[in-house]
Scaffold this active site. Structure first.
Site, PDB file in Angstrom:
ATOM      1  N   LYS A 108     110.936  84.253  -0.939  1.00  0.00           N
ATOM      2  CA  LYS A 108     111.926  83.949   0.393  1.00  0.00           C
ATOM      3  C   LYS A 108     112.872  85.150   0.298  1.00  0.00           C
ATOM      4  CE  LYS A 108     116.081  80.521   0.690  1.00  0.00           C
ATOM      5  NZ  LYS A 108     116.740  79.324   0.166  1.00  0.00           N
ATOM      6  N   SER A 155     117.550  75.385   3.363  1.00  0.00           N
ATOM      7  CA  SER A 155     117.297  76.675   3.749  1.00  0.00           C
ATOM      8  C   SER A 155     116.067  77.149   3.500  1.00  0.00           C
ATOM      9  CB  SER A 155     118.269  77.623   3.295  1.00  0.00           C
ATOM     10  OG  SER A 155     118.255  77.802   1.931  1.00  0.00           O
ATOM     11  N   SER A 190     118.336  73.209  -1.026  1.00  0.00           N
ATOM     12  CA  SER A 190     117.381  73.836  -0.272  1.00  0.00           C
ATOM     13  C   SER A 190     115.884  74.185  -0.602  1.00  0.00           C
ATOM     14  CB  SER A 190     118.254  75.338  -0.163  1.00  0.00           C
ATOM     15  OG  SER A 190     119.090  75.168   1.009  1.00  0.00           O
TER      16      SER A 190
END
Lengths: 503, 496
Positions: free
Chosen positions: B79, B159, B183
């Site tokens: 990420k 997210s 997330s």
């Protein structure tokens, strides 16, 4: 328990056009913690390094970087708290104080608003023999210093040096117990003295390692006592905070002009606005920096990157067991053990190094003599050379040796001063120097009698005068000392002169 | 052959490498090829093929020397919130444009130490603020799943939307995610993969761009529960550089997967029955209960009475912390600085830089956070939220004290929705995506989303299991039993 009773000094009174006013002063002293590393990073705290060379990623607030508390800085704060006879909070916590400024890279300063590490304590501020002010300490908290913005290197750009960013500070907050400019100066000097004894701050005011925000207000006589009785601040006047003072001289000037400014406003029927002001020493005035309306909203909240700081009583006890003797105790001991005056004891305990030097001398010599020689001769000589006591070329043992020779009657006071200079400049064992250079004082009464006879014979007119006025015998003593090169024992010369003149 | 390689899970690939059936270079090459062809998914935002091949070669050489780590040669995605040394790390934000850290986050360091190979950085909502990946400066990642009979692009969740899309589309063996309010778990549920948020403090936060420090936690996003166990073992561990990281030993989580949950007590919190929740989610939840019951667990109804305050509490605390954490993005030291006009002051520089560097959702949360911390509102909002948070935590503690081993809930209130579908909605509608997940962050507990079925449109749905603090091993084992019982094997049909 040491006897440290003292009288409270009178507050400073300023006579206004209409009536008298008293001053009420509280101080927030920022003391840089003596530590090799910063409060939350391993970066060095060395002063004077190349700009931005002592900066860890977290000090520059790089993304994802986290603070980790430096245990040594915590120990230093605890030690300081113990030195100010303060309560140590076993649980404290760090909060973020949010504001934007380029030298505050994270956009917040890590401080301790809600739960400081040290609670209430006190500082006894000496204001003369037997007179002292007890200033209550409200709290001490740990916080980060900011970096430095430099605006004068380029006409269009500002530069930022983060070497200081994240260095540990202790903010020592007093109650409004200081009652005049001189007390304010004495307070910060006393704090400085204690911190230096403790080794928790070097007290270097010139470089800003010790600096103060000074809160000043004025009130009518009697109001302060009403505040102390009730704890109700409404008895006091509105205060203004004079920021970032690092000179005792300027602190005194600033307090005085600020108090007079406030008095003028009040006597003209106006109101003092609570605000932050700066002192301009060139113009001798304080100027508004930020009013209450413009004051930052710092949005304090507990720093989620740091767990509450929990310390154990046993750890505090360990620190307590390593505490050095502090100035008040040392001064009382010097007065008690060595019979020193309040003044001499104060001078000798001002710096811990000087006190240690004195004690080393006094271990081998008479205490009072040792005090005189350290204060009058050694301090004076060092001052001439612009040297600190730590750099003294003369060891305590050497000075003790000089004093011992006086006590034994081997040398006179005058010769002792010459000897002091020789040992100070050339070094060596005082007793040997006296022996080798023939500086020993003459105690042979025969030789002294001969010298006295000689002087009497050569000055018949003076003899007559002296017989009429015995005070003039001193002239004969002086002449004898001169002819003997100062080596005659003054006590013996005095006695023989008196006898020969029939006084 | 190539596409067969990328279809493997982490554990399968590990075993294949160990047996010499393939090499890391071959495996990495297959993924790089798949990534090149995946532009339509917008999952990878910074690709690192050269670095990947270098590490793959090094991994093969290490294996030849007999020095293979637990993740040796396994290609994974990271990420964008993780700082990776020398590789763009933008947190999905314009304000970190061009930022290449000089340091490597602790979690990614551990992964590389275990021999994993980085394929690149994965898309995400800006500063992890969002539930649909639409706040990303790179534009949204796209869900590899499509509803039956529809060509509409769906969100992979957020997210960690790039991570979920990449794992679901076989663009990596596994990915890292971070979870502040859901997330990891919500995007996992939206894409039919497993997502684990560990106990707060299990994985170091050092080197991960902070959103809300008291809630942020890194975790794995994988194709199976076993893969999650393998990843977590490598990612977790005490880090002296993070004061909130727990000084606890990390067990071999994979070794704890027995699938035996006989005698375990599973709590079903009544407050998680939300009004307006799709019938299909209710049915899924009931099916999950039955599956765990069939596996030998005891099902009990429980109450977590403060659940209804969780979302408002979260949306006070998270923005408050974020408003402070994001203050450092000022254009002074790194990232983007706005072009200044003649005579612009330092305040102008802050204003312009932050106005153009932060997107609308980040600005909204910074303003909310600034507001709730401001003088006069602090007690009414932030302090009250902190107190409610304590009560929410206590709800869970009471349930665990009463003998509950794990709690079963839906992971999300719906399956994946369309990109742009929420564009004109009230922001609170978007925040409702977190309704089942934020409680876990507020309480600091481990939670895992497990894919358990498809809805009537053919889209994956997941259930969430919540475990006792520090007992990720037991939680993973329960999830493993659920995974076995659900037998979820569906994959999105390739359209990209």
């Amino acid at each position: 328990m040491l006897d440290l009773t003292y009288e409270t000094p009178k507050p400073k009174i300023i006579a206004g056009a209409k009536h008298d006013w008293e001053l009420v002063i509280g101080m927030e002293v920022h003391a840089q913690v003596s530590s090799n590393a910063k409060l939350f990073s391993g970066a060095s705290t060395t002063f004077g390094a190349e700009p931005n060379s002592n900066v860890a990623f977290v000090d520059a607030a790089m993304p994802g970087m986290l603070p980790v508390i430096n245990e040594f800085c915590v120990a230093q704060a605890v030690k300081t708290g113990l030195g100010l006879k303060a309560a140590i909070n076993l649980r404290s916590a760090f909060d973020r104080k949010n504001y934007f400024y380029p030298d505050q890279p994270a956009g917040y300063q890590i401080s301790q608003l809600y739960h400081p590490i040290v609670g209430e304590g006190e500082v006894i501020v000496d204001m003369g023999p037997g007179i002292a002010r007890c200033v209550r300490i409200e709290r001490i908290h740990l916080e980060q210093d900011a970096g430095k913005s430099i605006h004068d290197m380029d006409p269009a750009l500002s530069f930022v040096d983060l070497n200081r960013s994240g260095v540990a500070l202790m903010e020592i907050v007093s109650r409004p117990d200081i009652r005049g400019p001189e007390e304010a100066a004495a307070y910060i000097l006393k704090l400085r003295q204690i911190l230096r004894y403790l080794g928790t701050c070097d007290g270097d005011m010139q470089n800003g390692n010790l600096r103060a925000d000074v809160n000043v207000s004025v009130c009518r006589p009697g109001d302060y006592e009403r505040y102390r009785e009730t704890g109700d601040f409404s008895h006091l006047g509105t205060r203004c905070e004079i920021k970032n003072m690092n000179s005792t001289r300027f602190i005194q000037q600033a307090i005085d002009v600020e108090a007079r400014r406030q008095i003028a406003i009040l006597e003209a029927g106006g109101q003092v606005d609570q605000e932050t002001r700066g002192f301009d020493p060139d113009k001798g005035e304080t100027r508004s920096q930020r009013s209450k309306e413009e004051a930052h909203d710092y949005r304090y909240f507990p720093d989620p990157d740091l767990l509450p700081l929990e310390i154990e009583q046993a750890w505090v006890d360990d620190i307590a067991s390593t505490m050095p003797e502090l100035p008040d105790a040392k001064k009382a001991r010097f007065m008690g053990d060595f019979g020193l005056s309040d003044y001499d004891a104060s001078v000798l305990t001002a710096e811990v190094e000087a006190a240690a030097y004195f004690e080393a001398v006094a271990a081998h010599a008479d205490g009072k003599l040792a005090a005189n020689w350290v204060i009058n001769e050694l301090f004076g000589r060092l001052k001439r050379d612009e040297k600190d006591i730590a750099d003294s070329p003369m060891s305590p043992e050497q000075l003790a040796g000089v004093i011992a020779l006086i006590s034994k009657g081997d040398i006179s006071g005058k010769i002792a001063k010459d000897l002091f200079e020789i040992v100070y400049v050339e070094g060596g064992d005082p007793a040997k120097i006296v022996e080798e250079r023939g500086m020993k004082q003459v105690t042979d009464t025969g030789a002294i009698e001969a010298a006295v006879d000689e002087v009497i014979a050569a000055n018949p007119a003076q003899v007559e005068k002296a017989k009429a006025n015995p005070k003039l015998a001193g002239w004969f003593v002086g002449q004898v000392m001169k002819t003997t090169g100062g080596k005659a024992n003054p006590k013996a010369v005095n006695e023989i002169v008196a006898a020969k003149l029939g006084l | 052959m190539m596409s067969e390689l990328t279809k493997m899970g982490l554990a399968d690939a590990r075993d294949a490498l160990a047996k010499g059936e393939t090499t890391s270079v071959e495996l990495t090459g297959a993924f790089l090829e798949a990534i090149e062809a995946s532009g339509a998914l917008n999952a990878y935002v910074h690709k690192t093929p050269d670095l990947a091949m270098t590490r793959a070669k090094a991994a093969d050489e290490a294996r030849a020397r007999g020095e293979a780590g637990t993740l040796n040669g396994l290609p994974i995605g990271i990420k964008d919130l993780f700082c990776t040394q020398g590789v763009d790390s933008q947190a999905g934000s314009r304000i970190l444009e061009g930022f290449k850290p000089e340091y490597e986050s602790t979690v990614t360091s551990k992964l590389w130490d275990a021999g994993a190979v980085m394929l690149g950085k994965l898309n995400m909502d800006e500063f992890a603020m969002g539930s649909s990946n639409e706040t990303s400066v790179y534009g949204p990642a796209v869900n590899p799943w499509k509803a039956e009979g529809s060509d509409a692009a769906l969100t992979p969740g957020g997210s960690s939307g790039g991570s979920s899309a990449a794992v679901a589309a076989d663009l990596c063996l596994a990915a890292t995610g971070t979870d502040t309010g859901g997330s990891i778990r919500q995007p996992a549920a939206f894409t039919g993969i497993v997502g684990l948020k560990p106990t707060y403090g299990r994985c170091s936060r050092w080197g991960i761009v902070a959103f809300a420090s008291s809630l942020d936690q890194a975790g794995p996003m994988t194709k199976s529960v076993r893969d999650a166990a393998i990843m977590l073992t490598a990612m977790a561990g005490h880090d002296p550089k993070d004061s909130t990281s727990a000084d606890l030993a990390v067990p071999d989580f994979e070794a704890m997967l027995t699938g035996d949950i006989k005698g375990q007590t599973i709590g079903i919190p009544r407050e998680y029955h939300m009004d307006g929740m799709p019938e299909e989610i209710e049915v899924l939840w009931s099916r999950g209960k039955e599956m765990l019951q069939d596996a030998g667990a005891k099902i009990v109804d429980i109450s977590l009475p403060h659940t209804k305050y969780a979302l408002p509490t979260y949306y006070v605390i998270a923005p408050a912390e974020a408003s402070s954490n994001l203050a450092r993005y000022d254009g002074v030291r790194y990232g983007r600085r706005a072009k200044l006009g003649q005579g612009d002051s330092i305040t102008d520089m802050y204003d312009k830089t932050r106005a153009e560097g932060f997107g609308a959702e980040v600005q909204r949360r910074v303003m909310i956070g600034t507001y709730v911390l401001s003088a006069g509102f602090y007690d009414a909002y932030y302090n009250r939220a902190r107190r409610v948070r304590t009560l929410i935590k206590k709800d869970f503690e009471d349930a665990f004290a009463a003998g509950v081993d794990a709690i079963l809930t839906p992971a999300t209130p719906s399956s994946a929705f369309g990109i742009g579908e929420m564009a004109s909605a009230d922001p609170v509608q978007m925040y409702l995506n977190d309704v089942f997940t934020v409680t876990v962050n507020l309480a600091g507990l481990p939670g895992i989303a497990v894919p358990t079925g498809l809805d009537s449109r053919g889209l994956p749905m997941g259930l969430q299991l919540i475990g006792r603090p520090w007992e990720e091993g037991a939680l993973l084992n329960t999830a493993y039993a659920l995974e076995n019982a659900a037998g979820f094997v569906a994959k999105p049909s390739k359209w990209w």
